[in-house]
Design a protein around this motif. Structure first.
Motif, PDB file in Angstrom:
ATOM      1  N   ALA A  32      10.481   8.688   3.281  1.00 26.67           N
ATOM      2  CA  ALA A  32       9.447   7.756   2.849  1.00 26.67           C
ATOM      3  C   ALA A  32       8.602   8.375   1.739  1.00 26.67           C
ATOM      4  O   ALA A  32       8.200   9.543   1.822  1.00 26.67           O
ATOM      5  N   PHE A  33       8.331   7.572   0.721  1.00 31.79           N
ATOM      6  CA  PHE A  33       7.645   8.047  -0.477  1.00 31.79           C
ATOM      7  C   PHE A  33       6.375   7.251  -0.729  1.00 31.79           C
ATOM      8  O   PHE A  33       6.150   6.195  -0.135  1.00 31.79           O
ATOM      9  N   ALA A  34       5.581   7.744  -1.682  1.00 30.87           N
ATOM     10  CA  ALA A  34       4.290   7.136  -1.981  1.00 30.87           C
ATOM     11  C   ALA A  34       4.406   5.801  -2.699  1.00 30.87           C
ATOM     12  O   ALA A  34       3.420   5.070  -2.799  1.00 30.87           O
ATOM     13  N   SER A  35       5.588   5.452  -3.199  1.00 24.46           N
ATOM     14  CA  SER A  35       5.810   4.160  -3.847  1.00 24.46           C
ATOM     15  C   SER A  35       7.308   3.917  -3.960  1.00 24.46           C
ATOM     16  O   SER A  35       8.117   4.850  -3.802  1.00 24.46           O
ATOM     17  N   GLY A  36       7.672   2.676  -4.259  1.00 21.68           N
ATOM     18  CA  GLY A  36       9.076   2.374  -4.484  1.00 21.68           C
ATOM     19  C   GLY A  36       9.623   3.128  -5.676  1.00 21.68           C
ATOM     20  O   GLY A  36      10.773   3.596  -5.657  1.00 21.68           O
ATOM     21  N   LEU A  37       8.823   3.279  -6.727  1.00 24.47           N
ATOM     22  CA  LEU A  37       9.284   4.018  -7.901  1.00 24.47           C
ATOM     23  C   LEU A  37       9.493   5.500  -7.602  1.00 24.47           C
ATOM     24  O   LEU A  37      10.400   6.129  -8.139  1.00 24.47           O
ATOM     25  N   ALA A  38       8.665   6.064  -6.734  1.00 19.90           N
ATOM     26  CA  ALA A  38       8.882   7.457  -6.328  1.00 19.90           C
ATOM     27  C   ALA A  38      10.197   7.603  -5.585  1.00 19.90           C
ATOM     28  O   ALA A  38      10.895   8.610  -5.712  1.00 19.90           O
ATOM     29  N   ALA A  39      10.557   6.578  -4.805  1.00 24.21           N
ATOM     30  CA  ALA A  39      11.842   6.592  -4.107  1.00 24.21           C
ATOM     31  C   ALA A  39      12.999   6.518  -5.101  1.00 24.21           C
ATOM     32  O   ALA A  39      13.987   7.256  -4.987  1.00 24.21           O
ATOM     33  N   ILE A  40      12.884   5.638  -6.101  1.00 25.16           N
ATOM     34  CA  ILE A  40      13.911   5.546  -7.144  1.00 25.16           C
ATOM     35  C   ILE A  40      14.033   6.875  -7.873  1.00 25.16           C
ATOM     36  O   ILE A  40      15.139   7.371  -8.137  1.00 25.16           O
ATOM     37  N   ASP A  41      12.902   7.474  -8.192  1.00 26.02           N
ATOM     38  CA  ASP A  41      12.876   8.754  -8.911  1.00 26.02           C
ATOM     39  C   ASP A  41      13.641   9.831  -8.142  1.00 26.02           C
ATOM     40  O   ASP A  41      14.374  10.628  -8.734  1.00 26.02           O
ATOM     41  N   ALA A  42      13.504   9.850  -6.827  1.00 32.92           N
ATOM     42  CA  ALA A  42      14.203  10.856  -6.018  1.00 32.92           C
ATOM     43  C   ALA A  42      15.710  10.673  -6.098  1.00 32.92           C
ATOM     44  O   ALA A  42      16.466  11.656  -6.140  1.00 32.92           O
ATOM     45  N   VAL A  43      16.172   9.435  -6.137  1.00 31.17           N
ATOM     46  CA  VAL A  43      17.619   9.185  -6.241  1.00 31.17           C
ATOM     47  C   VAL A  43      18.140   9.658  -7.592  1.00 31.17           C
ATOM     48  O   VAL A  43      19.203  10.299  -7.671  1.00 31.17           O
ATOM     49  N   ILE A  44      17.408   9.375  -8.662  1.00 30.75           N
ATOM     50  CA  ILE A  44      17.872   9.777 -10.002  1.00 30.75           C
ATOM     51  C   ILE A  44      17.902  11.295 -10.127  1.00 30.75           C
ATOM     52  O   ILE A  44      18.691  11.857 -10.891  1.00 30.75           O
ATOM     53  N   LYS A  45      17.097  11.985  -9.351  1.00 36.52           N
ATOM     54  CA  LYS A  45      17.111  13.448  -9.382  1.00 36.52           C
ATOM     55  C   LYS A  45      18.392  14.034  -8.790  1.00 36.52           C
ATOM     56  O   LYS A  45      18.640  15.241  -8.915  1.00 36.52           O
ATOM     57  N   LEU A  98       8.952  -4.822   4.221  1.00 35.12           N
ATOM     58  CA  LEU A  98       8.841  -3.882   5.335  1.00 35.12           C
ATOM     59  C   LEU A  98       7.385  -3.742   5.766  1.00 35.12           C
ATOM     60  O   LEU A  98       7.069  -3.793   6.961  1.00 35.12           O
ATOM     61  N   GLY A  99       6.480  -3.552   4.818  1.00 35.36           N
ATOM     62  CA  GLY A  99       5.053  -3.507   5.137  1.00 35.36           C
ATOM     63  C   GLY A  99       4.534  -4.893   5.481  1.00 35.36           C
ATOM     64  O   GLY A  99       3.904  -5.103   6.510  1.00 35.36           O
ATOM     65  N   GLY A 100       4.774  -5.818   4.566  1.00 36.85           N
ATOM     66  CA  GLY A 100       4.591  -7.231   4.850  1.00 36.85           C
ATOM     67  C   GLY A 100       3.194  -7.799   4.797  1.00 36.85           C
ATOM     68  O   GLY A 100       3.020  -9.000   4.967  1.00 36.85           O
ATOM     69  N   HIS A 101       2.179  -6.986   4.552  1.00 34.56           N
ATOM     70  CA  HIS A 101       0.803  -7.491   4.613  1.00 34.56           C
ATOM     71  C   HIS A 101       0.010  -7.203   3.339  1.00 34.56           C
ATOM     72  O   HIS A 101      -1.219  -7.356   3.326  1.00 34.56           O
ATOM     73  N   SER A 102       0.686  -6.774   2.281  1.00 36.03           N
ATOM     74  CA  SER A 102       0.044  -6.520   0.981  1.00 36.03           C
ATOM     75  C   SER A 102      -1.113  -5.530   1.100  1.00 36.03           C
ATOM     76  O   SER A 102      -2.143  -5.671   0.423  1.00 36.03           O
ATOM     77  N   ASP A 103      -0.949  -4.512   1.963  1.00 37.83           N
ATOM     78  CA  ASP A 103      -2.045  -3.557   2.154  1.00 37.83           C
ATOM     79  C   ASP A 103      -1.604  -2.096   2.024  1.00 37.83           C
ATOM     80  O   ASP A 103      -2.362  -1.198   2.398  1.00 37.83           O
ATOM     81  N   LEU A 104      -0.397  -1.849   1.509  1.00 44.12           N
ATOM     82  CA  LEU A 104       0.014  -0.470   1.275  1.00 44.12           C
ATOM     83  C   LEU A 104       1.019  -0.415   0.144  1.00 44.12           C
ATOM     84  O   LEU A 104       1.650  -1.419  -0.199  1.00 44.12           O
ATOM     85  N   ILE A 105       1.172   0.762  -0.438  1.00 39.53           N
ATOM     86  CA  ILE A 105       2.207   1.045  -1.436  1.00 39.53           C
ATOM     87  C   ILE A 105       3.125   2.092  -0.814  1.00 39.53           C
ATOM     88  O   ILE A 105       2.655   3.130  -0.345  1.00 39.53           O
ATOM     89  N   ALA A 106       4.424   1.808  -0.790  1.00 39.14           N
ATOM     90  CA  ALA A 106       5.361   2.737  -0.141  1.00 39.14           C
ATOM     91  C   ALA A 106       6.770   2.502  -0.652  1.00 39.14           C
ATOM     92  O   ALA A 106       7.115   1.407  -1.106  1.00 39.14           O
ATOM     93  N   GLY A 107       7.581   3.532  -0.564  1.00 39.96           N
ATOM     94  CA  GLY A 107       8.997   3.440  -0.913  1.00 39.96           C
ATOM     95  C   GLY A 107       9.829   4.213   0.087  1.00 39.96           C
ATOM     96  O   GLY A 107       9.331   5.144   0.726  1.00 39.96           O
ATOM     97  N   VAL A 108      11.083   3.817   0.229  1.00 37.81           N
ATOM     98  CA  VAL A 108      11.971   4.485   1.183  1.00 37.81           C
ATOM     99  C   VAL A 108      13.368   4.621   0.574  1.00 37.81           C
ATOM    100  O   VAL A 108      13.846   3.702  -0.101  1.00 37.81           O
ATOM    101  N   VAL A 109      14.000   5.759   0.810  1.00 41.98           N
ATOM    102  CA  VAL A 109      15.417   5.948   0.516  1.00 41.98           C
ATOM    103  C   VAL A 109      16.129   6.172   1.847  1.00 41.98           C
ATOM    104  O   VAL A 109      15.745   7.055   2.616  1.00 41.98           O
TER     105      VAL A 109
END
Length: 392
Positions: free
Chosen positions: A69-82, A196-207
């Protein structure tokens, strides 16, 4: 045991206190019994019990070996590209999320990673785009925002034959509706900010990784680069997942009603929703998914930004905002919002016209949302209304 019951009871009761909710372990470090001897945790960037629980739940939902789990969806994408190196190439969906395009183009191209954008709903086009240097195929299905459907199983066979990884952004479908790993993908990405969060109250990403080895590689970059999900946001994510199946069921049911209404509306040119038989990916979506999602896009017959702006600024229940997948309905104008970072010619070639509007259908009553759309159409410019025969 049903899937919903299994999900609910995969969320553990705290063994120390019996707390029915997962505790928030708001700590930066953990006391060790001796140097290198601990209770499974040493520093909260490397691991945290609340985050670890969220990761295990999501890995289970997707049928994966591991999740990070990452701090944002883009951080999750970034980890895959690495996972790639200079000289490697990516075949990516042309109708791509603007933030992913920006990351690929502005950050990773200068490090020698080349990206080829193709219409991945055309499996043959994916095959023809593969080169000896291709190491990753990047899918969004459904895509954002024109909701194209790609054949995950067929493209996974191309990936394996070409010795490259297949990563599927499953944000729009969610694991409730679609299981990319079971269809042959190696990695699944989520902007957990959304359904996944569903309530518009957090920023998160997952791989989510199919194999333990890939899971370990992603976990290495999570720790080494540090873009972790906080304990509190991990708690919110778990809380959101508890009602995921129920929310998705309602999102899908209401979206179908609205899509059918829009398809018959005289001011609408085209509706993009896989649940409509007129959608070119309808049969495939029905085959590889358990439902058609809560996102609808449509274009106006008056194909310009002025008409789209008039519409999106006059809704009552649909709130004009970035993001999607929450309990409140949202709408956006991708050309000037989520996809603004993509050059206009590329954006239009991928089907993102100036009048395209994206709806994220929430949990309000369908009749209220229908009435909201109906009154918003009355605010179109006079020329557009005259063309459709609607009263000015």
């Amino acid at each position: 045991m049903s899937t919903i019951t299994s999900l609910i009871h995969s969320i553990p009761v705290d063994p120390q206190t019996g707390a029915i909710a997962v505790p928030i372990y708001q700590t930066s470090t953990f006391v060790q019994d001796a140097p290198g001897v601990n209770k499974g945790y040493d520093y909260a960037r490397s691991n945290n019990p609340t985050r670890e629980t969220a990761e295990k739940i999501i890995a289970g939902l997707e049928g994966g070996a591991a999740a990070s789990a990452f701090a944002s969806g883009l951080a999750a994408i970034d980890a895959v590209i690495k996972l790639l190196k200079a000289g490697d190439e990516i075949v990516a969906v042309d109708d791509i999320y603007g933030g992913a395009f920006r990351l690929f183009h502005k950050v990773y191209e200068k490090f020698g990673i080349k990206v080829h954008y193709v219409d991945t709903s055309d499996t043959q086009a994916v095959f023809q785009a593969i080169t000896p240097n291709t190491r990753l195929i990047w899918l969004e299905t459904p895509t954002n925002p024109t909701l194209k459907i790609s054949d995950i199983a067929a493209i996974s066979r191309i990936a394996k034959a070409s010795n490259c990884l297949l990563c599927v952004d499953n944000t729009f479908a969610s694991p409730v509706l679609q299981q990319p790993l079971a269809l042959g993908a190696d990695l699944v990405i989520h902007s957990a900010t959304k359904y996944l969060g569903g309530h518009s109250d957090l920023i998160a990403g997952v791989v989510v990784s199919k194999t333990p080895q890939l899971g370990e590689e992603i976990k290495f970059y999570q720790n080494a680069c540090g873009a972790i999900l906080s304990p509190f946001d991990s708690f919110l994510l778990i809380r959101g997942i508890e009602t995921l199946h129920l929310r998705i069921r309602q999102h899908v049911a209401t979206a179908q009603v609205l899509a059918e209404y829009l398809e018959q509306h005289p001011a609408v040119d085209k509706v993009f929703y896989p649940g409509l038989p007129s959608h070119p990916g309808h049969a495939l979506a029905k085959q590889q998914s358990k439902g058609f999602g809560g996102i609808i896009s449509f274009t106006l017959k008056e194909d310009n930004a002025e008409a789209a702006t008039a519409f999106v600024t006059h809704t009552r229940y649909f709130k004009l905002a970035e993001s999607l997948g929450g309990i409140k309905s949202l709408l956006s104008h991708p050309a000037t919002m989520t996809h603004k970072s993509i050059p206009a010619e590329k954006r239009k070639a991928a089907g993102v016209s100036d009048s395209l509007i994206r709806l994220s259908v929430g949990l309000e009553e369908a009749n209220d949302l229908l009435a909201d759309l109906e009154q918003a159409f009355k605010h179109l410019p006079q020329a557009a209304l005259a063309e459709t025969g609607l009263p000015a």
